[in-house]
Design a protein around this motif. Structure first.
Motif, PDB file in Angstrom:
ATOM      1  N   UNK A 194      -6.188   7.330 -11.252  1.00 37.64           N
ATOM      2  CA  UNK A 194      -5.663   5.974 -11.446  1.00 37.64           C
ATOM      3  C   UNK A 194      -5.481   5.247 -10.124  1.00 37.64           C
ATOM      4  N   UNK A 195      -5.625   5.950  -9.005  1.00 34.56           N
ATOM      5  CA  UNK A 195      -5.490   5.300  -7.713  1.00 34.56           C
ATOM      6  C   UNK A 195      -5.972   6.198  -6.597  1.00 34.56           C
ATOM      7  N   UNK A 196      -6.378   5.591  -5.488  1.00 38.45           N
ATOM      8  CA  UNK A 196      -6.824   6.355  -4.326  1.00 38.45           C
ATOM      9  C   UNK A 196      -6.592   5.527  -3.076  1.00 38.45           C
ATOM     10  N   UNK A 197      -6.217   6.202  -1.991  1.00 41.56           N
ATOM     11  CA  UNK A 197      -6.049   5.544  -0.698  1.00 41.56           C
ATOM     12  C   UNK A 197      -6.631   6.441   0.381  1.00 41.56           C
ATOM     13  N   UNK A 198      -7.449   5.841   1.231  1.00 43.73           N
ATOM     14  CA  UNK A 198      -8.025   6.540   2.374  1.00 43.73           C
ATOM     15  C   UNK A 198      -7.653   5.770   3.635  1.00 43.73           C
ATOM     16  N   UNK A 199      -7.092   6.449   4.613  1.00 45.04           N
ATOM     17  CA  UNK A 199      -6.764   5.827   5.896  1.00 45.04           C
ATOM     18  C   UNK A 199      -7.421   6.656   6.987  1.00 45.04           C
ATOM     19  N   UNK A 200      -8.355   6.045   7.713  1.00 50.17           N
ATOM     20  CA  UNK A 200      -9.050   6.758   8.767  1.00 50.17           C
ATOM     21  C   UNK A 200     -10.294   6.002   9.181  1.00 50.17           C
ATOM     22  N   UNK A 201     -11.060   6.543  10.128  1.00 50.36           N
ATOM     23  CA  UNK A 201     -12.297   5.885  10.564  1.00 50.36           C
ATOM     24  C   UNK A 201     -13.282   5.733   9.401  1.00 50.36           C
ATOM     25  N   UNK A 202     -13.846   4.541   9.276  1.00 52.92           N
ATOM     26  CA  UNK A 202     -14.854   4.258   8.245  1.00 52.92           C
ATOM     27  C   UNK A 202     -14.352   4.576   6.839  1.00 52.92           C
ATOM     28  N   UNK A 203     -13.055   4.477   6.627  1.00 52.68           N
ATOM     29  CA  UNK A 203     -12.487   4.808   5.313  1.00 52.68           C
ATOM     30  C   UNK A 203     -13.054   3.936   4.204  1.00 52.68           C
ATOM     31  N   UNK A 249       0.843  -1.194   0.000  1.00 55.54           N
ATOM     32  CA  UNK A 249       0.000   0.000   0.000  1.00 55.54           C
ATOM     33  C   UNK A 249       0.885   1.253   0.000  1.00 55.54           C
ATOM     34  N   UNK A 250       0.246   2.412  -0.022  1.00 52.86           N
ATOM     35  CA  UNK A 250       1.002   3.648   0.122  1.00 52.86           C
ATOM     36  C   UNK A 250       1.763   3.619   1.454  1.00 52.86           C
ATOM     37  N   UNK A 251       2.975   4.133   1.507  1.00 54.05           N
ATOM     38  CA  UNK A 251       3.758   4.073   2.748  1.00 54.05           C
ATOM     39  C   UNK A 251       3.048   4.667   3.958  1.00 54.05           C
ATOM     40  N   UNK A 252       2.277   5.733   3.756  1.00 51.99           N
ATOM     41  CA  UNK A 252       1.614   6.354   4.904  1.00 51.99           C
ATOM     42  C   UNK A 252       0.570   5.430   5.522  1.00 51.99           C
ATOM     43  N   UNK A 253       0.021   4.503   4.737  1.00 50.42           N
ATOM     44  CA  UNK A 253      -0.985   3.576   5.272  1.00 50.42           C
ATOM     45  C   UNK A 253      -0.367   2.667   6.326  1.00 50.42           C
ATOM     46  N   UNK A 254       0.744   2.042   5.996  1.00 49.29           N
ATOM     47  CA  UNK A 254       1.407   1.169   6.949  1.00 49.29           C
ATOM     48  C   UNK A 254       1.851   1.905   8.191  1.00 49.29           C
ATOM     49  N   UNK A 255       2.275   3.160   8.036  1.00 48.39           N
ATOM     50  CA  UNK A 255       2.733   3.931   9.188  1.00 48.39           C
ATOM     51  C   UNK A 255       1.577   4.251  10.128  1.00 48.39           C
ATOM     52  N   UNK A 256       0.435   4.643   9.574  1.00 50.63           N
ATOM     53  CA  UNK A 256      -0.733   4.903  10.423  1.00 50.63           C
ATOM     54  C   UNK A 256      -1.121   3.652  11.210  1.00 50.63           C
ATOM     55  N   UNK A 257      -1.133   2.494  10.545  1.00 48.29           N
ATOM     56  CA  UNK A 257      -1.518   1.255  11.223  1.00 48.29           C
ATOM     57  C   UNK A 257      -0.490   0.888  12.282  1.00 48.29           C
ATOM     58  N   UNK A 258       0.788   1.052  11.965  1.00 48.43           N
ATOM     59  CA  UNK A 258       1.840   0.772  12.946  1.00 48.43           C
ATOM     60  C   UNK A 258       1.654   1.632  14.191  1.00 48.43           C
ATOM     61  N   UNK A 311      -9.034   2.203   9.497  1.00 44.17           N
ATOM     62  CA  UNK A 311      -9.157   1.385   8.299  1.00 44.17           C
ATOM     63  C   UNK A 311      -8.252   1.912   7.194  1.00 44.17           C
ATOM     64  N   UNK A 312      -7.825   0.995   6.341  1.00 41.14           N
ATOM     65  CA  UNK A 312      -7.075   1.344   5.132  1.00 41.14           C
ATOM     66  C   UNK A 312      -7.910   0.906   3.936  1.00 41.14           C
TER      67      UNK A 312
END
Length: 503
Positions: A446-455, A229-238, A392-393
């Protein structure tokens, strides 16, 4: 040429159907349904375990049952005027058992039969062109299991939908570790749990096992979580897992281990005594002592005993085959009557993607049988995915890095998840990030990533925009309601250069 065809058992009955599906998970069920609905075509599903498959009993459904209450409890803890709910372990596990129908599939069988699909219990194996031999599972007394073997002839298509199984690295094999089935089916919650892996299964299991009271250590070979995933996604989850008390060791390899009193036990029960793991990272080697180990180290297609050799194919022929969108069979070098869908195909190992491919292929089989024209299928349909951690990611299409690798002229728009009032209202101290990836030449998403509540609830809009090839200047006219998290779309589009916003 067919090779190594097994000799036919003496007590063999015979069944003929238009479509024969090996594997009765959601993917196989969908394909059979779409291939025959509204026609007089017939379909047979062959299943050696529970009809409904991995997703229904051991993966998607039970994991989400276990993840939802901890998410709600954490949200309540971060909203004014609410007391933090307490996770009642036994009640949560009982809810899981209800959702998986106490590991019984009578309801699934009833649905299949109501849809006109015959269910055969046993192990299905190709024995020749458009021929499958179904042998009983030793010791099985399931309804529908034949006393002898059954030879099944397919008039039109044989479909491999046998799914995948967990892989266990050599260094863990002797420890009889848990797999994802044990984690979702937990009957006993280990006081100390080591999870080996840093992907979706690992981080989701870490979330619910910590909520159930386990002291969790995550051992990750790579330098980040959720590396695809986008690097920021893994960091938020970590960050979120660490806040919940999960210990995370990145850049760590398990060298070996020993278990006290290893033994075979039931699903979700401890597989023996304490486990000592010898691990290595940049700081050197050290030991970790836990009560159970979960191997969240990937899955592989279940192709080892489906009889491919009988038709001159190998597992690589299946997983390496091109999978075209419509009526060209399952791709070269597969024969036109053979299809592979779901995890077994080598495509994205996600239930919703497998079901989509089954709908497309099932309809193409149906159209070919009754002489209907095929509806057009868009090219480059993106694969959406949600990781049900807290936060959520939710992601669809390409990451920024992958888009550049594929030759797109990339422009990204990124805003904090709290950038819309509706998102900030979901809980105090909202943390997360939203990002769009756009091709500057075409001005298409061409792509989208949402990281947050109810993403996850924001994701389908991005999927529609990609499939529909909607230019970003047109997306600006899709008005989000106030105050909802959907206003993040407006914030993101406002981040784009003026020439892209106005077309």
């Amino acid at each position: 040429m067919a090779t190594d065809v097994p000799s036919m058992p003496a007590t063999t009955s015979e069944v003929t159907a238009d479509v024969v599906v090996l594997g009765g998970g959601p993917v196989g069920e969908n394909l059979a349904q779409y291939a025959i609905e509204g026609t007089d075509l017939s379909a047979v599903i062959i299943e050696s375990e529970l009809l409904g498959g991995e997703c229904s009993y051991y993966a998607c459904i039970p994991s989400k049952v276990l993840l939802r209450p901890p998410t709600i409890a954490d949200t309540a803890a971060h909203l004014p005027g609410l007391s933090t709910p307490v996770i009642e372990r036994e009640e949560l596990l009982a809810s899981r058992d209800r959702w998986v129908s106490h590991y019984g599939d009578s309801g699934q069988v009833e649905w299949a039969e109501g849809a006109g699909i015959q269910v055969l219990r046993g192990h299905g194996r190709l024995i020749g062109e458009q021929e499958v031999l179904v042998t009983p599972i030793p010791g099985s007394d399931d309804a529908g299991s034949a006393a002898g073997s059954t030879r099944v002839l397919a008039r039109r298509a044989v479909v491999l939908a046998t799914g995948s199984r967990a892989t266990i690295p050599n260094e863990l094999t002797a420890l009889t570790p848990w797999t994802s089935r044990d984690a979702t089916g937990a009957q006993e919650v280990p006081d100390r749990l080591a999870i080996v892996g840093g992907g979706v299964v690992a981080v989701e299991a870490a979330t619910w096992m910590a909520a159930l009271g386990s002291e969790v250590t995550l051992l990750v070979r790579g330098d980040a979580l959720l590396s695809g995933f986008e690097p920021f996604a893994g960091q938020h989850v970590l960050d979120a897992l660490q806040e919940r008390g999960v210990a995370i060791e990145l850049g760590t390899t398990v060298l070996s281990g020993e278990r006290e009193d290893a033994r075979a036990t039931g699903l979700g029960r401890l597989h023996g005594g304490a486990v000592t793991l010898h691990v290595q990272n940049a700081s050197g080697t050290h030991e970790i002592v836990v009560d159970e180990v979960l191997a969240a180290t990937g899955r592989r297609p279940r192709l080892d005993d489906v009889g491919l050799e009988a038709i001159g194919l190998t597992a690589d022929d299946i997983t390496d085959a091109e999978h075209p969108p419509a009526d060209e069979g399952a791709g070269t070098p597969l024969p036109s009557w053979l299809h592979a869908v779901g995890d077994v195909s080598g495509e994205a190992p996600l239930t919703h993607w497998g079901k989509y491919r089954s709908r497309v292929i099932g309809q193409s089989i149906r159209a070919g049988a009754i002489g209907e024209g095929l509806e057009p299928v868009p090219e480059n349909v993106p694969v959406p995915q949600v990781v049900f951690t807290d936060p959520q990611v939710a992601s669809v299409g390409l990451t920024a890095a992958t888009a550049r690798e594929e030759g797109h002229e990339v422009v990204t728009a990124q805003v904090p998840y709290s950038g819309a009032a509706g998102a900030a209202l979901l809980r105090e101290d909202v943390d997360g990030t939203a990002q769009l990836v756009i091709d500057a030449r075409t001005q298409l998403l061409v792509g989208a990533t949402f990281v947050g509540p109810e993403a996850s609830e924001l994701l389908h809009g991005a999927t529609i925009a990609i499939v529909g090839a909607v230019p970003v200047h047109v997306l600006r006219h899709a008005v989000p309601s106030f105050p909802t998290a959907s206003e993040l779309w407006l914030r993101l589009l406002e981040e784009l250069p003026p020439e892209m916003r106005h077309g």
